[in-house]
Scaffold this active site. Structure first.
Site, short mmCIF file in Angstrom:
data_model
loop_
_atom_site.label_atom_id
_atom_site.label_comp_id
_atom_site.label_asym_id
_atom_site.label_seq_id
_atom_site.Cartn_x
_atom_site.Cartn_y
_atom_site.Cartn_z
N ARG A 22 0.86 -1.20 0.00
CA ARG A 22 0.00 0.00 0.00
C ARG A 22 0.89 1.25 0.00
O ARG A 22 1.79 1.37 0.83
CB ARG A 22 -0.87 -0.03 1.25
CG ARG A 22 -1.98 0.97 1.27
CD ARG A 22 -2.80 0.81 2.55
NE ARG A 22 -3.65 -0.35 2.57
CZ ARG A 22 -4.22 -0.83 3.69
NH1 ARG A 22 -4.02 -0.22 4.85
NH2 ARG A 22 -5.00 -1.90 3.65
N CYS A 59 -16.16 -9.04 5.18
CA CYS A 59 -16.12 -9.40 6.60
C CYS A 59 -16.48 -8.17 7.43
O CYS A 59 -16.57 -7.07 6.89
CB CYS A 59 -14.74 -9.96 6.99
SG CYS A 59 -13.55 -8.71 7.47
N CYS A 70 -13.97 -2.36 5.74
CA CYS A 70 -12.97 -1.58 4.99
C CYS A 70 -13.56 -0.59 3.98
O CYS A 70 -12.86 0.30 3.53
CB CYS A 70 -12.00 -2.51 4.29
SG CYS A 70 -10.98 -3.41 5.48
N CYS A 120 -7.49 -11.04 0.36
CA CYS A 120 -7.60 -10.69 1.77
C CYS A 120 -7.72 -11.95 2.65
O CYS A 120 -8.66 -12.74 2.49
CB CYS A 120 -8.80 -9.78 2.01
SG CYS A 120 -8.95 -9.38 3.75
N ARG A 144 -2.10 6.49 9.83
CA ARG A 144 -2.23 5.93 8.47
C ARG A 144 -2.36 7.03 7.41
O ARG A 144 -2.36 8.21 7.73
CB ARG A 144 -3.46 5.03 8.42
CG ARG A 144 -3.39 3.81 9.34
CD ARG A 144 -2.33 2.85 8.88
NE ARG A 144 -2.45 1.58 9.58
CZ ARG A 144 -3.21 0.55 9.19
NH1 ARG A 144 -3.97 0.64 8.13
NH2 ARG A 144 -3.21 -0.57 9.88
N LYS A 155 -6.33 6.77 12.40
CA LYS A 155 -6.72 7.32 11.10
C LYS A 155 -7.20 8.76 11.21
O LYS A 155 -8.02 9.08 12.07
CB LYS A 155 -7.81 6.45 10.48
CG LYS A 155 -7.32 5.02 10.24
CD LYS A 155 -8.34 4.16 9.54
CE LYS A 155 -7.73 2.84 9.14
NZ LYS A 155 -8.70 1.96 8.49
N CYS A 165 -15.01 -3.58 -0.67
CA CYS A 165 -13.64 -3.83 -0.25
C CYS A 165 -13.03 -4.87 -1.19
O CYS A 165 -13.72 -5.41 -2.05
CB CYS A 165 -13.60 -4.32 1.19
SG CYS A 165 -14.20 -6.00 1.37
N LYS A 193 -3.93 0.92 14.84
CA LYS A 193 -3.93 1.89 13.76
C LYS A 193 -4.61 3.20 14.19
O LYS A 193 -5.47 3.19 15.09
CB LYS A 193 -4.62 1.32 12.53
CG LYS A 193 -6.02 0.79 12.81
CD LYS A 193 -6.70 0.21 11.57
CE LYS A 193 -6.24 -1.16 11.20
NZ LYS A 193 -7.11 -1.84 10.21
#
Ligand code: SRM
Ligand code: SF4
Length: 575
Positions: A80, A479, A483, A440, A149, A215, A434, A213
């Site tokens: 990424r 899931c 995302c 994934c 991020r 954001k 996503c 994380k």
């Protein structure tokens, strides 16, 4: 102020040990890269490479076959890129395009946080890939991992001088919150490992970085295109008399949850207060370090800022932040979000140039027979003198186009059939998915690969109801991690098992209200059988200007809640 985790009687999570023993994110990554006997790396180093923007994955479509043949899984890495505000030059685009062909799986993926992902990068190609990025001043440090991020910002600076200022703040925060470790350069870019030298220090993070994380995003009303209430820390620009006077600050948003675990949940960020533009870094530092010091380092499912705030309370959090920042936040200023959809087609910028918003389904850029999107964008990058902006809805803006260039770019788009992309249904233009399968590792169900068919089936229903051009947001994830922020969609599908989804309804279109669980587990067929009549009812019964999410909340969800309450009131007490 302590930079150590808060004292706890519970054991720290395994990741805390990995971080603290890693010598500032080095681990033994460099040594493992030399091991050609496997396409994988160890679990511990796998946790550390995330901070370098890399995830070890395998092609899940091939798992069964490889196991049968007693072969190693088909390992490949996802990489990424870090791209604050989603800003990319044509020169960078051309390099990314070539990398995709030579070192990855021939496609580029635009993400829901305005950046690029490569998939299927073999271990031996990681260093060459990162070196290529470095040549055009791109990197992948901090794109993943327990750090700040990729910073999001309303993508289109050409719209006003305020957009440019806000972009500047997003870039400044991104730069400021970068890890200081030299590990990234040492491992991926320098041709030999640097022994000795200055020891690393992480003034902002400390040696164990953040609990999880973190954001950050910057929104400019009336557009909430970056879904500011889903960020750990969000800045909402306040503009008075065309001047940026400051930001309303929001904290503690997040989407991730686990099915069947009520202690995890999506959460909208709380309004914290108002700051002036010169206070962005100090406020950001105070919020980040409060989370660094008080976030839960014992349980990664409870480690995001949203839980720190939910557990300790917003009043405590605000006092702690003000103490650290050294100033008091002002009262929230008035703001209103009325839009979320990206611009499509040609628009005029304030600087006299034009920009073109291109819808890209699921952000996937690749060539398929009869549909050469990747080639078209490469051709544009070769002649384009402006730049590209990636949006939080996985779309692309070709910006800074001069009058002379406009017909050239138009011709390339038309030649490849891309102008048609913007003439799609309102639902398609407001759909996200996503990545999910096959890359994934956490996917429970299909997402990106099932979206085209799902949209087509919805479009049949929408056409019958005369709603083809109504903007209705549809988001699908494989899931519950969320995302593509499915809990902020008017219709949300969240993968539960192969072919099964939890169905959510009724978020506010502008991203200011979460949706509600409507059905625990349905197939796509079952979902359409449920939603078809609701869509038809919406066409007939909506009030003037009523959006689909609001309609579902007022009617369907309210009726179900009333029916459930009445059933509970008549049930015998000992039932
Ligand atoms: Fe995400 C994990 C893809 C945006 C919440 N996300 C993952 C991983 C890395 C799977 C993994 O851990 O093994 C996925 C890689 C899939 C692949 O094959 O590429 C993945 N997330 C993505 C992207 C590419 C989805 C997309 O289709 O665009 C997005 C990349 C964003 C970026 O450029 O940085 C992406 N992920 C998000 C968002 C949306 C956002 O940030 O605006 C969220 C919800 C917001 C939030 O963080 O609360 C999100 N991803 C998660 C979570 C759940 C976190 C949590 O607090 O529970 C995970 C799992 C985890 O961290 O343990 C996750
Ligand atoms: Fe993977 Fe789940 Fe994120 Fe989709 S939502 S990319 S399935 S982690």
């Amino acid at each position: 102020m302590s930079s150590e985790p808060v004292a706890t009687t519970k054991p720290l999570s395994a990741n805390e040990g990995i971080k603290s023993a890693s010598n500032f994110l080095r681990g033994t990554i460099a040594q493992e890269l030399l091991d050609t006997s496997t396409g994988a790396i160890s679990e511990d180093n796998g946790q550390l490479t995330k901070f370098h923007g890399l995830y070890l994955q395998d092609d899940r479509d091939l798992r069964k076959e490889r196991t049968k043949l007693k072969q190693e899984k088909a390992y490949g890495f996802m990489l990424r890129v870090r791209l604050p505000g989603g800003h990319c030059t044509p020169q960078q685009w051309l390099v990314l395009d070539t990398i995709a062909d030579k070192l990855a799986n021939q496609s580029l993926r635009l993400t829901t946080r305005q950046t690029f992902q490569f998939h299927g990068v073999l271990k031996g190609n990681l260093r060459p890939l990162i070196k290529e990025l470095d040549k055009v001043l791109l990197d992948s440090i901090a794109a993943c991992g327990d750090v700040n991020r990729n910073v999001m910002a309303a993508p289109n600076p050409e719209r006003s001088p305020v957009h440019q200022q806000v972009h500047g703040h997003a870039r400044a925060w991104s730069q400021y919150a970068l890890p200081h470790t030299k590990a990234y350069h040492e491992i991926w870019i320098d041709d030999q490992l640097v022994a000795g030298g200055e020891p690393d220090v992480e003034p902002l993070y400390g040696p164990t970085y953040l609990p999880r994380k973190f954001k950050v995003g910057f929104a400019i009303p009336p557009s909430n295109d970056i879904d500011v209430f889903s960020q750990d820390l969000g800045f909402i620009a306040v503009v008075e008399s065309n001047q940026l006077v400051g930001y309303n600050v929001v904290v503690g948003g997040g989407m991730g949850m686990s099915h069947g675990n009520a202690e995890t949940y999506p959460r909208l960020a709380d309004l914290l207060g108002f700051i002036t533009p010169d206070q962005v870094i100090a406020l950001g530092t105070a919020v980040l370090t409060t989370q660094r010091d008080f976030g839960d380092r014992t349980n990664r499912k409870h480690a995001r800022l949203k839980y720190t705030i939910a557990d300790r309370g917003l009043i405590w959090f605000k006092e702690e932040v003000e103490k650290r920042a050294g100033f008091t936040l002002g009262a929230i200023r008035r703001f209103e979000f009325t839009a979320i959809q990206d611009p499509h087609g040609w628009h005029q910028g304030v600087d006299g140039t034009s920009f073109y918003g291109l819808h890209i389904l699921s952000g996937r850029i690749k060539d398929i027979p009869g549909w050469k999107m990747k080639t078209a964008l490469r051709e544009i990058a070769k002649v384009h003198t402006g730049d590209f902006r990636l949006t939080a809805s996985q779309n692309l803006i070709i910006s800074g186009v001069t009058d002379i260039q406009k017909p050239v770019i138009d011709a390339i788009l038309a030649r490849h059939g891309l102008t048609k992309e913007n003439l799609q249904s309102g639902l398609r233009l407001n759909s996200l998915s996503c990545v999910a399968l096959p890359t994934c590792g956490l996917a429970l169900a299909e997402s990106e690969r099932m979206l085209p068919d799902l949209i087509e089936r919805f479009e049949t229903v929408l056409d019958e109801a005369g709603l083809r051009h109504d903007a209705i947001s549809l988001r699908v994830t494989g899931c519950p991690n969320g995302c593509c922020r499915p809990y902020l969609a008017e219709i949300g599908y969240v993968g539960k098992a192969p072919g099964k989804y939890a169905l959510y309804l009724g978020a506010k279109y502008n991203g200011t209200r979460l949706n509600k669980l409507f059905r625990q587990s349905v197939t796509v067929d079952e979902s359409l059988a449920l939603l078809g009549p609701i869509i038809k009812r919406y066409a007939l019964e909506r009030t003037a200007g009523e959006e689909f999410g609001d309609f579902c909340t007022r009617t369907i969800l309210a009726e179900e809640a009333a029916a459930a309450a009445s059933a509970a009131s008549v049930a015998p007490a000992n039932a």
